[in-house]
Design a protein around this motif. Sequence first.
Motif: not given
Length: 130
Positions: A91-108
């Motif tokens: 869940r922490a990784l998901y939040g991080y990935g949502m808040l610091f996104p790349k152009p597409s779905a990212n690994l976190p």
Amino acid sequence: MNLVSLPITAIYAALSAFLVIALAANVVRYRLSKHVSLGDGGHKDVTRAIRAHGNTVEYVPLALILMALLELNGASDTALHIYGITLVAGRALYGYGMLFPKPSANLPRQIGVVTSWLVILAAGVQLLVI
């Protein structure tokens, strides 16, 4: 009156609560900075913050309920800790990935989603077989 103690589930419920509050505070921070009272105001970064919080609120309760039921039914401490650590870290990784996104779905984000699904699936299966 019988009291029930779920000390392992309680640890991960508390950690999840801290994560939910942090993600909620982030939504407020973004809304204040963009002068948005309700919704996202058309700002993609506000939308991402809202979804990071919302997605966590959608998955965590079911996972914690499953963990509590497993703990009540005598599941091993090791299994419960694996589920809990995986859930909170994912869940922490998901939040991080949502808040610091790349152009597409990212690994976190991808890891966060998959780990949540795995915890829910594995705990559900374990409940059926114990």
